[in-house]
Design a protein around this motif. Structure first.
Motif, PDB file in Angstrom:
ATOM      1  N   LYS A  27       1.301  -1.265   0.276  1.00 13.51           N
ATOM      2  CA  LYS A  27       0.243  -0.537   0.370  1.00 13.51           C
ATOM      3  C   LYS A  27       0.508   1.141  -0.336  1.00 13.51           C
ATOM      4  O   LYS A  27       2.069   0.711   0.378  1.00 13.51           O
ATOM      5  N   ILE A  28      -0.298   2.435  -0.606  1.00 11.87           N
ATOM      6  CA  ILE A  28       1.425   3.182  -0.326  1.00 11.87           C
ATOM      7  C   ILE A  28       1.255   3.554   0.853  1.00 11.87           C
ATOM      8  O   ILE A  28      -0.058   4.109   1.195  1.00 11.87           O
TER       9      ILE A  28
ATOM     10  N   GLU B 120       0.088   9.913  -6.075  1.00  5.72           N
ATOM     11  CA  GLU B 120      -0.116   8.274  -5.714  1.00  5.72           C
ATOM     12  C   GLU B 120      -0.292   7.836  -6.336  1.00  5.72           C
ATOM     13  O   GLU B 120      -0.031   6.678  -6.568  1.00  5.72           O
ATOM     14  N   ASP B 121      -1.554   8.030  -7.128  1.00  2.79           N
ATOM     15  CA  ASP B 121      -2.216   6.887  -8.451  1.00  2.79           C
ATOM     16  C   ASP B 121      -0.736   6.220  -9.132  1.00  2.79           C
ATOM     17  O   ASP B 121      -0.425   5.216  -9.827  1.00  2.79           O
TER      18      ASP B 121
ATOM     19  N   GLN C  41       1.666   4.198  -7.332  1.00  2.00           N
ATOM     20  CA  GLN C  41       0.641   3.108  -7.449  1.00  2.00           C
ATOM     21  C   GLN C  41       1.278   2.171  -8.560  1.00  2.00           C
ATOM     22  O   GLN C  41       1.305   0.802  -8.748  1.00  2.00           O
TER      23      GLN C  41
END
Length: 579
Positions: free
Chosen positions: A444-445, A458-459, A462
């Motif tokens: 997970k971030i 964040e995207d 990921q």
């Protein structure tokens, strides 16, 4: 401030014999004014030019003239002398690659003609110092050890002290602060026990060890202790050795800048620069610029900070002068100053430079530790103790001591065997646990360490993590060219983003990350594949992406607690017992 290595040359030895190496420039023409000069006359002029007056440009002309004469006459002695002058000139002007070329040729002549040890030790020292400046620690150490063998044969305890000082500087530069401090403290005790007949050499020994100890205290963040030893060095040098005074004064300025006493720091640093400029101590200038940049940054005079930090960058990158590790701090300071002035583009550029250099330097340091740093320790230079003044004459005492050594060795090896077996069993258990974890989980971030600016959305982070995990599943890390730049290309991004992903989300530096992937793969395959266990350690290392079996073995030991040879041996023993 990083302290430069010692190169004490007694004028007497240089008068008897001076040596170094370089091919004359094809376009060099002997000036008419020098054509009638004999080799003896040229040597008499060169000695003070190089070692006292430090008029290096003028000295080059005389040295090339001497070399041209020597080549025409096929005079080996004069060739060697002229090469040495050129080597000294280039070393003192900070042109270390050229200095290395000259001195290498000089050594070849000296070794071929079996010149006296007092000559060779000085040549080995200059070559070692040049290699140190170029950060080639493995070769550097080789020549220090050659010099050590010579000075032991000559009974030169002063020179032995100098070599140990040089080794301490290597340790300091590689990050072994405790090892470096141990040597320096021992050296300072030995200084007081040496003959003080030559007061200048005694003072140089004392001052340089104190200055290096000050650098150690700085690295330990013991700034008050650093200031104390620099003050001691200053009191020894202020009236006697102006050539050393600039380094000591710069060291005091460095401490003040770290204590955020920036006005006082600039006073000392400006004084140090004046002395260094007057003595042409070009190797000290980059460090003074760094400390000035830090002080001006602390005073929020960001224009002046940027001025000095950019000068440092130019000196190191364009002229091979200075220390790449100091560039790391300079890039952080530059990013800070540009940010304060609102130039966010340049702030980001310098931050990215810091990330790239940080990964490069970590990788270099890892290789050094694995290939030479431990080798030095095995050479027992650090552990070498002073010879006893009187040898033991009582045979019973000698036998008793030998018996104790044998007993202690037996107990040590038995304990180590038990410890290795325990580590082996724990490793097998760890491998079995891996087999039960078949699903690959994308982490997970996590919140990045850099709170002030999120450099990766964040995207995007990921998606990059998913690409990284896919590359891991394909085992592309077994490619020996698996660098951060190569990985960035595979992930269709840039090195800075890959570095941030690994640092912040894998919680590792890149060298640690790649080492763990490779060693985990090697460990599991050795457990499962008996044919793979039959390979040589070199072949196994190459299979998992290492160019050197030594680096592979040390990485395996660091991660698993045991060497791969022992792991293979125990697996084979299990296989035989099972059969």
């Amino acid at each position: 401030m990083k302290k430069t290595l010692r190169f004490p040359l007694t004028f007497l030895f240089l008068l008897i014999f001076t040596i170094s190496f370089a091919q004359p420039n094809d376009s060099f023409q002997i000036p008419d004014s020098l054509k009638s000069k004999t080799n003896q006359e040229l040597n008499a002029i060169l000695l003070p030019l190089v070692f006292k007056q430090k008029k290096y440009e003028k000295a080059k002309v005389y040295a090339h003239t001497l070399l041209a004469n020597a080549l025409r006459e096929n005079n080996q002695l004069e060739k060697a002398r002229s090469y040495n002058y050129l080597g000294q000139i280039y070393y003192n002007t900070g042109e270390y690659k050229k200095a290395l070329s000259e001195i290498t040729k000089a050594i070849a002549i000296a070794e071929e003609n079996k010149y006296h040890g007092n000559v060779l030790k000085l040549l080995y020292r200059l070559k070692g110092n040049s290699l140190f400046k170029l950060r080639d620690y493995e070769e550097c150490l080789k020549y220090y050890l050659k010099e050590l063998a010579l000075v032991k044969a000559l009974g030169d305890k002063d020179a032995q002290l100098t070599i140990e000082y040089n080794i301490a500087i290597i340790k300091l530069d590689l990050g072994d602060k405790k090892g470096s401090m141990k040597i320096l403290k021992k050296n300072l005790k030995m200084c007081d026990s040496l003959s003080k007949a030559n007061k200048k050499d005694y003072l140089i020994q004392k001052i340089e060890n104190l200055s290096a100890l000050g650098t150690n205290y700085i690295d330990f963040k013991q700034l008050d202790s650093a200031l104390i030893v620099y003050r001691k060095a200053y009191n020894l040098t202020k009236d006697t050795l102006p050539g050393k005074l600039s380094y000591v004064v710069a060291g005091i300025g460095n401490v003040y800048s770290l204590q955020k006493k920036n006005a006082e720091a600039l006073e000392y640093l400006n004084n140090a620069q004046k002395i260094a400029d007057s003595l042409q101590q070009k190797d000290l200038i980059p460090y003074i610029h760094l400390h000035k940049g830090r002080a001006y940054n602390g005073l929020e005079n960001h224009e002046r900070a940027i001025f000095y930090l950019n000068k440092l960058d130019t000196l190191i990158n364009d002229n091979d002068k200075g220390d790449e590790y100091d560039l790391q701090e300079s890039y952080v300071l530059l990013a800070n100053s540009y940010d304060a002035l609102g130039d966010y583009k340049k702030a980001k550029e310098n931050f990215q430079k810091f990330i790239r250099l940080d990964n490069d330097n970590d990788s270099k340091k890892s290789d050094l530790v694995n290939s030479i740093y431990e080798r030095y320790d095995l050479k027992s230079l650090e552990k070498e103790i002073e010879h006893k003044e009187a040898t033991l004459s009582n045979t019973k005492i000698i036998i008793l001591l030998l018996s104790i050594v044998i007993l202690v060795s037996f107990l040590f090896f038995r304990h180590r065997a038990r410890d290795n077996k325990r580590k082996f069993e724990a490793l097998l258990k760890k491998i079995d646990e891996y087999k039960e974890e078949e699903k690959v989980i994308i982490p997970k971030i996590k919140t990045p360490k850099i709170e002030r600016k999120k450099l990766i959305p964040e995207d995007k982070a990921q998606k990059l993590l998913e690409k990284l995990e896919a590359i891991e599943r394909k085992e592309l890390f077994l490619n020996e060219n698996y660098t951060i730049a190569w990985l960035a290309k595979k992930m269709n991004t840039n090195s800075s983003y890959v570095s941030i992903i690994i640092n912040n989300y894998k919680q590792k530096k890149f060298p640690e990350y790649i080492a763990e992937l490779r060693i985990d793969y090697a460990t599991k395959r050795l457990r499962e594949d008996r044919k793979f266990r039959a390979f040589t350690i070199r072949s196994i290392a190459q299979e998992v992406g290492y160019k050197s079996p030594e680096v592979f073995s040390k990485a395996f030991k660091k991660i698993n607690g045991i060497y791969p040879s022992y792991f293979i041996k125990m697996l084979e023993n299990q296989a035989v017992e099972a059969a």
